[in-house]
Write a protein that holds these residues in place. Structure first.
Motif, mmCIF file in Angstrom:
data_model
loop_
_atom_site.group_PDB
_atom_site.id
_atom_site.type_symbol
_atom_site.label_atom_id
_atom_site.label_comp_id
_atom_site.label_asym_id
_atom_site.label_seq_id
_atom_site.Cartn_x
_atom_site.Cartn_y
_atom_site.Cartn_z
ATOM 1 N N ALA A 2 73.650 15.758 22.786
ATOM 2 C CA ALA A 2 73.132 15.264 24.058
ATOM 3 C C ALA A 2 72.579 13.849 23.896
ATOM 4 O O ALA A 2 72.707 13.023 24.800
ATOM 5 N N THR A 3 71.993 13.571 22.744
ATOM 6 C CA THR A 3 71.441 12.245 22.493
ATOM 7 C C THR A 3 72.534 11.195 22.490
ATOM 8 O O THR A 3 72.372 10.115 23.065
ATOM 9 N N SER A 4 73.679 11.499 21.893
ATOM 10 C CA SER A 4 74.772 10.526 21.849
ATOM 11 C C SER A 4 75.357 10.299 23.243
ATOM 12 O O SER A 4 75.748 9.168 23.572
ATOM 13 N N LYS A 5 75.395 11.341 24.079
ATOM 14 C CA LYS A 5 75.897 11.180 25.446
ATOM 15 C C LYS A 5 74.935 10.338 26.281
ATOM 16 O O LYS A 5 75.360 9.489 27.065
ATOM 17 N N LEU A 6 73.634 10.572 26.119
ATOM 18 C CA LEU A 6 72.645 9.763 26.828
ATOM 19 C C LEU A 6 72.690 8.308 26.373
ATOM 20 O O LEU A 6 72.592 7.390 27.184
ATOM 21 N N GLN A 7 72.870 8.108 25.069
ATOM 22 C CA GLN A 7 72.957 6.744 24.544
ATOM 23 C C GLN A 7 74.224 6.064 25.056
ATOM 24 O O GLN A 7 74.192 4.885 25.399
ATOM 25 N N LEU A 9 75.731 6.700 27.926
ATOM 26 C CA LEU A 9 75.470 6.378 29.333
ATOM 27 C C LEU A 9 74.566 5.157 29.435
ATOM 28 O O LEU A 9 74.826 4.245 30.212
ATOM 29 N N TRP A 10 73.521 5.125 28.636
ATOM 30 C CA TRP A 10 72.561 4.016 28.683
ATOM 31 C C TRP A 10 73.237 2.682 28.347
ATOM 32 O O TRP A 10 72.939 1.661 28.943
ATOM 33 N N HIS A 12 76.523 1.999 28.601
ATOM 34 C CA HIS A 12 77.776 1.803 29.340
ATOM 35 C C HIS A 12 77.684 0.539 30.198
ATOM 36 O O HIS A 12 76.610 0.201 30.695
ATOM 37 N N GLY A 15 76.062 1.296 33.345
ATOM 38 C CA GLY A 15 74.948 2.222 33.155
ATOM 39 C C GLY A 15 73.669 1.762 33.825
ATOM 40 O O GLY A 15 73.643 0.750 34.538
#
Length: 108
Positions: A2-7, A9-10, A12, A15
């Motif tokens: 989840a951390t890698s997906k949030l990172q 998105l952030w 992007h 983003g």
């Protein structure tokens, strides 16, 4: 995970650190307000306001597919703005021009 997906998105290009993210987010508020106005009587609607909402929606729905990165959030909210604006304009035009009562012919 989840951390890698949030990172991702952030960081992007469209983003939360960019205007590409926030501009459509605020436009959703305008679209929701226009949908809430479906309950208002047509005589209270404003031609200039609905023309601007429709025009903005049409222009930005086209532009959002040309810019890089493609901003599908901007496309969808702009398309929604155009559709709600067209609907409101249709209501207003029908009320102002098409709903005039036909003259009553008195029977003798």
């Amino acid at each position: 995970m989840a951390t890698s997906k949030l990172q991702a998105l952030w960081n992007h290009p469209a983003g939360p650190k960019t205007i590409h993210f926030w501009a459509p987010t605020f436009k959703w508020g305008i679209s929701i307000a226009n949908i809430a106005d479906f309950q208002k009587p047509p005589e209270t609607l404003s031609y200039p306001q609905q023309i601007v909402i429709t025009g903005t929606g049409l222009v930005w729905s086209r532009y959002s597919t040309v810019i890089t990165p493609k901003n599908w959030n901007l496309f969808s909210v702009s398309l929604g703005m155009a559709v709600t604006g067209i609907y409101q304009l249709t209501r207003k035009i029908k009320h102002d021009y098409a709903s005039e009562a036909a003259p009553i012919i008195a029977k003798e």
